[in-house]
Design a protein around this motif. Structure first.
Motif, PDB file in Angstrom:
ATOM      1  N   VAL A   1       0.943  -1.371  -0.073  1.00  0.00           N
ATOM      2  CA  VAL A   1      -0.112   0.086   0.082  1.00  0.00           C
ATOM      3  C   VAL A   1       0.830   1.302  -0.253  1.00  0.00           C
ATOM      4  N   ALA A   2       1.937   1.218   0.827  1.00  0.00           N
ATOM      5  CA  ALA A   2       2.715   2.332   0.900  1.00  0.00           C
ATOM      6  C   ALA A   2       3.361   2.648  -0.371  1.00  0.00           C
ATOM      7  N   HIS A   3       3.882   1.748  -0.928  1.00  0.00           N
ATOM      8  CA  HIS A   3       4.648   1.901  -2.516  1.00  0.00           C
ATOM      9  C   HIS A   3       3.559   2.205  -3.697  1.00  0.00           C
ATOM     10  N   PHE A   4       2.432   1.557  -3.691  1.00  0.00           N
ATOM     11  CA  PHE A   4       1.513   1.772  -4.987  1.00  0.00           C
ATOM     12  C   PHE A   4       0.369   2.741  -4.644  1.00  0.00           C
ATOM     13  N   SER A   5      -0.014   2.875  -3.425  1.00  0.00           N
ATOM     14  CA  SER A   5      -0.959   3.890  -2.912  1.00  0.00           C
ATOM     15  C   SER A   5      -0.606   5.060  -2.265  1.00  0.00           C
ATOM     16  N   SER A   6      -1.326   5.363  -1.385  1.00  0.00           N
ATOM     17  CA  SER A   6      -1.067   6.773  -0.369  1.00  0.00           C
ATOM     18  C   SER A   6      -1.307   6.566   0.893  1.00  0.00           C
ATOM     19  N   PRO A   7      -0.472   7.549   1.849  1.00  0.00           N
ATOM     20  CA  PRO A   7      -0.858   7.288   3.297  1.00  0.00           C
ATOM     21  C   PRO A   7      -2.596   7.535   3.556  1.00  0.00           C
ATOM     22  N   SER A   8      -3.181   8.340   2.823  1.00  0.00           N
ATOM     23  CA  SER A   8      -4.513   8.147   2.986  1.00  0.00           C
ATOM     24  C   SER A   8      -5.412   6.858   2.751  1.00  0.00           C
ATOM     25  N   PHE A   9      -5.050   6.117   1.837  1.00  0.00           N
ATOM     26  CA  PHE A   9      -5.672   4.721   1.691  1.00  0.00           C
ATOM     27  C   PHE A   9      -5.196   3.832   3.066  1.00  0.00           C
ATOM     28  N   VAL A  10      -4.018   3.972   3.446  1.00  0.00           N
ATOM     29  CA  VAL A  10      -3.422   3.516   4.498  1.00  0.00           C
ATOM     30  C   VAL A  10      -4.299   3.862   5.820  1.00  0.00           C
ATOM     31  N   GLY A  11      -4.630   5.096   5.851  1.00  0.00           N
ATOM     32  CA  GLY A  11      -5.235   5.627   6.895  1.00  0.00           C
ATOM     33  C   GLY A  11      -6.794   5.174   6.914  1.00  0.00           C
ATOM     34  N   LYS A  12      -7.501   5.056   5.802  1.00  0.00           N
ATOM     35  CA  LYS A  12      -8.824   4.383   5.788  1.00  0.00           C
ATOM     36  C   LYS A  12      -8.799   2.990   6.185  1.00  0.00           C
ATOM     37  N   VAL A  13      -7.924   2.321   5.664  1.00  0.00           N
ATOM     38  CA  VAL A  13      -7.590   0.618   6.271  1.00  0.00           C
ATOM     39  C   VAL A  13      -7.584   0.710   7.772  1.00  0.00           C
ATOM     40  N   ALA A  14      -6.738   1.698   8.252  1.00  0.00           N
ATOM     41  CA  ALA A  14      -6.409   1.936   9.823  1.00  0.00           C
ATOM     42  C   ALA A  14      -7.692   2.059  10.517  1.00  0.00           C
ATOM     43  N   ILE A  15      -8.480   3.177   9.849  1.00  0.00           N
ATOM     44  CA  ILE A  15      -9.751   3.426  10.421  1.00  0.00           C
ATOM     45  C   ILE A  15     -10.823   2.161  10.570  1.00  0.00           C
TER      46      ILE A  15
END
Length: 297
Positions: free
Chosen positions: A28-42
């Motif tokens: 995710v960190a390589h192919f997407s954005s921290p915002s996407f990681v944040g949504k998964v974390a939420i």
């Protein structure tokens, strides 16, 4: 009901989950954005909230009661049906998630299945079915962190939620094969478990606040982007503690079972304490050179 082999099975599945989750977030960190990681974390955060605030029948207490009744050859079916039925009866309260962004309320079916399968997981553990319990976890892990990686390349949080929901559904169906579900809620059984479990329930909420409060504050004040960065940084730090505590997953049902059978509790507690102390010391010693190399490159 072997605590040693059971603990090793829980350790193996926890290790698998940790490795695949780490690989997932690296992708995710390589192919997407921290915002996407944040949504998964939420989504993960609300998942933890579901397990902490909605479990008025504490998971550990359900496991203990099942193990006790199983060891003493008492009928445990009322506890099983009441616990599983409760998870469905309490699920309408998850509708408060409609107050949040669309990807959150799209996750409601996933949270319902998650709560239901967690009670299945605890009941099967109480019955000493450690192999079946952990195989269900493997199915869920592969779906959650493996197959859902497809959603990363499409930058679709909705697709990820769909895959997670299907994975949770498969786990529920698999567990149901060993634990057939029949809806029956016994108010007296639920009242007894809830009454005894008040301290456990409150401690679970306190543990959530102390362990996840930083993520809640980060998400509320700074949004999903900052939470995504925080999640990536904090992910590795929780793995060692998670691995150690995974070993205890087989201890509660096993100790309850053998104590009911008349085995001296002091002997079991002493062995478990020595094992966990040794592993904690080993982890602490091995962490020193790692932390030193990071602090002084």
């Amino acid at each position: 009901m072997n605590p040693l082999t059971g603990s090793l099975k829980f350790l193996a599945t926890t290790l698998l989950n940790s490795i695949t989750a780490l690989l997932f977030f690296l992708i995710v960190a390589h192919f997407s954005s921290p915002s996407f990681v944040g949504k998964v974390a939420i989504i993960q955060l609300i998942e933890t909230i579901t397990g902490s605030f909605f479990a008025l029948l504490p998971f550990n207490l359900v496991t203990r009661d099942i193990s006790h009744k199983y060891a003493s050859s008492q009928d445990h079916r009322k506890v099983v049906s009441t616990s599983l039925s409760y998870s469905l009866l309490v699920s309408p309260f998850l509708l408060f998630l409609f107050l949040f962004p669309s990807y959150v309320w799209l996750s409601i079916p996933y949270f319902v299945l998650y709560l239901f399968s967690t009670y299945q997981y605890q009941i099967l553990s109480g019955l000493g079915k450690f192999s079946e319990t952990n195989l269900g976890n493997v199915i869920f892990t592969v779906t959650r962190w493996g197959i859902s990686s497809v959603a990363v390349f499409y930058h679709s949080i909705s697709l990820l939620i769909l895959i997670w929901t299907l994975g949770a559904l498969v786990r529920v169906i698999y567990y149901n094969h060993y634990l057939p579900f029949k809806f029956h809620f016994d108010f007296q059984v639920a009242k007894e478990i809830a009454k005894i479990g008040v301290p456990i329930y409150l401690s679970g909420i306190v543990s959530f606040i102390s362990g996840q409060g930083d993520r809640v504050v980060t998400a509320f004040l700074l949004g999903s982007y900052s939470l995504g960065i925080y999640q990536l940084v904090a992910l590795i730090s929780v793995v060692p503690n998670t691995l150690i505590w995974s070993l205890t997953s087989a201890l509660l049902p096993s100790s309850t079972y053998y104590y009911t059978k008349g085995v001296e509790m002091r002997e079991m507690a002493s062995g478990a304490f020595r094992l966990l102390t040794f592993l904690s010391l080993l982890l602490g010693v091995s962490s020193c050179p790692i932390s030193s190399s990071q602090a002084f490159p």
